[in-house]
Design a protein around this motif. Structure first.
Motif, PDB file in Angstrom:
ATOM      1  N   LEU A  43      65.495   6.574  98.246  1.00 20.63           N
ATOM      2  CA  LEU A  43      67.094   6.465  98.289  1.00 20.63           C
ATOM      3  C   LEU A  43      67.433   5.474  99.514  1.00 20.63           C
ATOM      4  O   LEU A  43      68.099   4.612  99.607  1.00 20.63           O
ATOM      5  N   LYS A  44      66.950   6.084 100.808  1.00 24.38           N
ATOM      6  CA  LYS A  44      67.055   5.065 102.010  1.00 24.38           C
ATOM      7  C   LYS A  44      66.368   3.423 101.851  1.00 24.38           C
ATOM      8  O   LYS A  44      67.539   2.745 102.371  1.00 24.38           O
ATOM      9  N   GLY A  45      65.799   3.687 101.531  1.00 23.25           N
ATOM     10  CA  GLY A  45      65.118   2.160 101.324  1.00 23.25           C
ATOM     11  C   GLY A  45      65.219   1.426 100.140  1.00 23.25           C
ATOM     12  O   GLY A  45      65.001   0.409 100.593  1.00 23.25           O
ATOM     13  N   ILE A  56      63.061   1.460  91.227  1.00 15.75           N
ATOM     14  CA  ILE A  56      61.698   1.616  92.068  1.00 15.75           C
ATOM     15  C   ILE A  56      60.354   2.426  90.976  1.00 15.75           C
ATOM     16  O   ILE A  56      59.522   2.390  91.280  1.00 15.75           O
ATOM     17  N   TRP A  57      61.532   3.506  91.242  1.00 11.12           N
ATOM     18  CA  TRP A  57      60.266   4.156  90.651  1.00 11.12           C
ATOM     19  C   TRP A  57      59.950   3.802  89.471  1.00 11.12           C
ATOM     20  O   TRP A  57      58.665   4.130  88.798  1.00 11.12           O
ATOM     21  N   VAL A  58      60.670   3.136  88.473  1.00  7.50           N
ATOM     22  CA  VAL A  58      59.615   2.737  86.896  1.00  7.50           C
ATOM     23  C   VAL A  58      58.468   1.618  87.807  1.00  7.50           C
ATOM     24  O   VAL A  58      57.617   2.141  87.180  1.00  7.50           O
ATOM     25  N   VAL A  59      58.873   0.624  88.423  1.00 11.68           N
ATOM     26  CA  VAL A  59      57.814   0.188  88.910  1.00 11.68           C
ATOM     27  C   VAL A  59      56.679   0.383  89.461  1.00 11.68           C
ATOM     28  O   VAL A  59      55.104   0.023  88.964  1.00 11.68           O
ATOM     29  N   SER A  60      56.871   1.457  90.230  1.00 11.29           N
ATOM     30  CA  SER A  60      55.466   2.034  90.678  1.00 11.29           C
ATOM     31  C   SER A  60      54.641   3.081  89.669  1.00 11.29           C
ATOM     32  O   SER A  60      53.617   2.789  89.807  1.00 11.29           O
ATOM     33  N   THR A 210      60.616  -5.160 103.999  1.00 10.42           N
ATOM     34  CA  THR A 210      59.675  -3.839 105.187  1.00 10.42           C
ATOM     35  C   THR A 210      60.523  -2.828 104.429  1.00 10.42           C
ATOM     36  O   THR A 210      59.357  -1.590 103.663  1.00 10.42           O
ATOM     37  N   SER A 211      61.617  -2.335 103.849  1.00 13.60           N
ATOM     38  CA  SER A 211      61.946  -0.985 103.107  1.00 13.60           C
ATOM     39  C   SER A 211      61.468  -0.663 102.531  1.00 13.60           C
ATOM     40  O   SER A 211      61.667   0.731 101.485  1.00 13.60           O
ATOM     41  N   VAL A 212      61.605  -2.013 101.357  1.00 14.67           N
ATOM     42  CA  VAL A 212      61.175  -1.986  99.864  1.00 14.67           C
ATOM     43  C   VAL A 212      59.183  -0.881  99.567  1.00 14.67           C
ATOM     44  O   VAL A 212      59.206  -1.054  98.860  1.00 14.67           O
ATOM     45  N   SER A 213      59.312  -1.836 100.053  1.00 12.31           N
ATOM     46  CA  SER A 213      57.771  -1.744 100.935  1.00 12.31           C
ATOM     47  C   SER A 213      57.693  -0.571 101.091  1.00 12.31           C
ATOM     48  O   SER A 213      56.445   0.533 100.222  1.00 12.31           O
ATOM     49  N   LEU A 214      58.541   0.626 101.883  1.00  5.93           N
ATOM     50  CA  LEU A 214      57.947   1.487 102.614  1.00  5.93           C
ATOM     51  C   LEU A 214      58.435   3.211 101.232  1.00  5.93           C
ATOM     52  O   LEU A 214      57.678   3.581 101.407  1.00  5.93           O
ATOM     53  N   THR A 215      58.872   1.895 101.003  1.00  2.75           N
ATOM     54  CA  THR A 215      59.621   2.361  99.896  1.00  2.75           C
ATOM     55  C   THR A 215      58.238   3.283  98.621  1.00  2.75           C
ATOM     56  O   THR A 215      58.068   4.508  97.958  1.00  2.75           O
ATOM     57  N   ILE A 216      58.265   2.086  98.073  1.00  2.00           N
ATOM     58  CA  ILE A 216      57.149   1.947  96.561  1.00  2.00           C
ATOM     59  C   ILE A 216      55.832   2.716  97.633  1.00  2.00           C
ATOM     60  O   ILE A 216      55.091   3.545  97.039  1.00  2.00           O
ATOM     61  N   VAL A 218      55.921   4.813  98.863  1.00  2.00           N
ATOM     62  CA  VAL A 218      56.241   6.901  99.310  1.00  2.00           C
ATOM     63  C   VAL A 218      55.925   6.998  97.959  1.00  2.00           C
ATOM     64  O   VAL A 218      55.812   8.614  97.071  1.00  2.00           O
ATOM     65  N   CYS A 219      56.803   6.131  96.781  1.00  2.25           N
ATOM     66  CA  CYS A 219      56.670   6.354  95.732  1.00  2.25           C
ATOM     67  C   CYS A 219      55.088   7.008  95.243  1.00  2.25           C
ATOM     68  O   CYS A 219      54.679   7.032  93.776  1.00  2.25           O
ATOM     69  N   PHE A 220      53.718   5.645  95.669  1.00  2.00           N
ATOM     70  CA  PHE A 220      52.716   5.932  94.881  1.00  2.00           C
ATOM     71  C   PHE A 220      52.481   7.531  95.713  1.00  2.00           C
ATOM     72  O   PHE A 220      51.359   8.121  95.196  1.00  2.00           O
ATOM     73  N   TYR A 221      52.183   7.670  96.537  1.00  2.00           N
ATOM     74  CA  TYR A 221      51.941   8.976  97.385  1.00  2.00           C
ATOM     75  C   TYR A 221      52.516  10.259  96.161  1.00  2.00           C
ATOM     76  O   TYR A 221      51.517  11.072  95.832  1.00  2.00           O
ATOM     77  N   ALA A 222      53.815   9.816  95.595  1.00  2.00           N
ATOM     78  CA  ALA A 222      53.618  11.004  94.492  1.00  2.00           C
ATOM     79  C   ALA A 222      53.411  10.659  93.811  1.00  2.00           C
ATOM     80  O   ALA A 222      53.399  11.723  92.788  1.00  2.00           O
ATOM     81  N   TYR A 223      52.798   9.549  92.949  1.00  2.00           N
ATOM     82  CA  TYR A 223      52.246   9.693  91.515  1.00  2.00           C
ATOM     83  C   TYR A 223      50.379   9.562  92.344  1.00  2.00           C
ATOM     84  O   TYR A 223      49.919   9.629  91.247  1.00  2.00           O
ATOM     85  N   MET A 224      50.451   9.990  93.125  1.00  2.00           N
ATOM     86  CA  MET A 224      49.184   9.897  93.092  1.00  2.00           C
ATOM     87  C   MET A 224      48.374  10.727  92.917  1.00  2.00           C
ATOM     88  O   MET A 224      48.390  11.928  92.316  1.00  2.00           O
ATOM     89  N   GLY A 225      46.445  11.234  91.978  1.00  2.00           N
ATOM     90  CA  GLY A 225      46.643  12.485  91.657  1.00  2.00           C
ATOM     91  C   GLY A 225      45.418  11.143  90.316  1.00  2.00           C
ATOM     92  O   GLY A 225      45.036  12.221  89.779  1.00  2.00           O
ATOM     93  N   TRP A 226      45.835  10.607  89.847  1.00  2.00           N
ATOM     94  CA  TRP A 226      45.287   9.676  88.387  1.00  2.00           C
ATOM     95  C   TRP A 226      44.515   9.166  88.169  1.00  2.00           C
ATOM     96  O   TRP A 226      43.264   9.441  87.422  1.00  2.00           O
TER      97      TRP A 226
END
Length: 317
Positions: A43-45, A56-60, A210-216, A218-226
């Motif tokens: 949300l900050k990013g 961003i959550w959907v795109v990620s 930069t903020s959008v890249s960092l935000t994505i 973070v989302c990638f981290y949340a989606y890791m494990g596939w």
């Protein structure tokens, strides 16, 4: 242990993981503490914009799905366990594979397991000290974290099936916790509390690349494990069918849950509350769930323990 020919010259692992178990390993590996701590950073990013944050959550999730489909292809064409290590070794040789394997087994995965066990201990103990969480003894957290690690390793050493049952249980618990959050948020939304979704794409701060890249990220981290199931390709029944389906179902379930949970958070909490630094699930529980809010913390702990189980299972392969 099973064999691949009548002369027993080429031993291989026994195929005993079906579609449901493989999907649970992916879903359980993806859904972890990321959805409980990530929304604030995203949300900050996104400039405090609800609409941009959800987009961003959907795109990620879509980008991770594209990468996951490549892994599904690898899993179908290279019928060997080992995941990324096997693919790097096959493509670039033994040295590249060894370097990757060394960094994973000595640095990356042990640290990930350690953090997961400590996070699990933190959230399991916290309900006991709900009114004064800072007073929870550090030694107790460390001992509980070590106990979780020992139990998880013992279960996986004893039986692949028991480890799969453990992962299925952990996945069920974490999904159930998120379902409670989602239902609570949507009920709150159905009562007419839609103020937080007025002008969803309005930003309160400047959005930079930069903020959008960092935000994505973070989302990638949340989606890791596939990629968890590809390290055990030799143990999946009918891998050409089940691996792509497990990845598809696992990512689809995770994306829908992540998006729904974020909608629930935004329905009940203001942007300032989400970005306050307090665990968003804890604040949500106190705001919406009432007397049953105490179940959120143990469920987050079980979620973290499930991640450690998935990491230990995949690391041994």
């Amino acid at each position: 242990m099973a064999t691949t020919d009548d002369n027993h010259h080429h031993p291989s692992l026994k195929r005993q993981l079906g579609l449901v178990q493989a999907t649970c390993y992916i879903t359980g590996g993806i859904i972890g503490v990321g959805i409980f701590i990530g929304p604030a950073t995203v949300l900050k990013g996104a400039g405090s914009s609800v609409g941009v944050s959800l987009s961003i959550w959907v795109v990620s999730g879509f980008l991770m799905y594209c990468g996951a489909m490549c892994y599904a292809e690898y899993g179908s064409r290279v019928p060997k366990s080992g995941g990324t290590y096997t693919y790097i070794r096959e493509a670039f040789g033994e040295l590249a594979g060894f370097v990757f394997l060394w960094t994973q087994l000595v640095l990356v995965r042990p640290l990930a397991v350690l953090l997961s066990c400590l996070a699990s201990a933190e959230y399991i103990i916290r309900p006991v000290f709900l009114t004064c969480p800072d007073m929870a003894p550090t030694d107790a957290k460390i001992l509980l974290g070590i106990s979780i690690l020992v139990i998880t390793v013992a279960v996986n050493c004893y039986s692949v099936n028991y480890g799969a049952y453990y992962q299925t249980l952990a996945t069920f618990c974490k999904v159930a916790a998120l379902v409670v959050i989602i239902i609570g948020g949507f009920v709150h939304l159905a009562k007419g509390n839609t103020d937080h979704f007025d002008e969803p794409f309005k930003t309160n701060s400047e959005i930079s690349p930069t903020s959008v890249s960092l935000t994505i990220y973070v989302c990638f981290y949340a989606y890791m494990g596939w990629d968890n199931v590809t390290v055990a390709t030799e143990e999946v029944t009918n891998p050409k069918r089940n691996i792509p389906l497990a990845i598809l179902f696992g990512l689809a379930i995770s994306t829908v849950i992540y998006l729904s949970a974020n909608v629930a958070y935004h329905a009940a909490l203001t942007n300032s509350e989400i970005m306050s630094g307090v665990a968003v699930a804890v604040m949500f529980g106190e705001r919406v769930l009432g007397p049953v809010r105490w179940i959120i913390l143990p469920c987050v702990g079980i979620s973290a323990a499930g991640i450690s189980n998935a990491i230990i299972f995949t690391s041994s392969r």
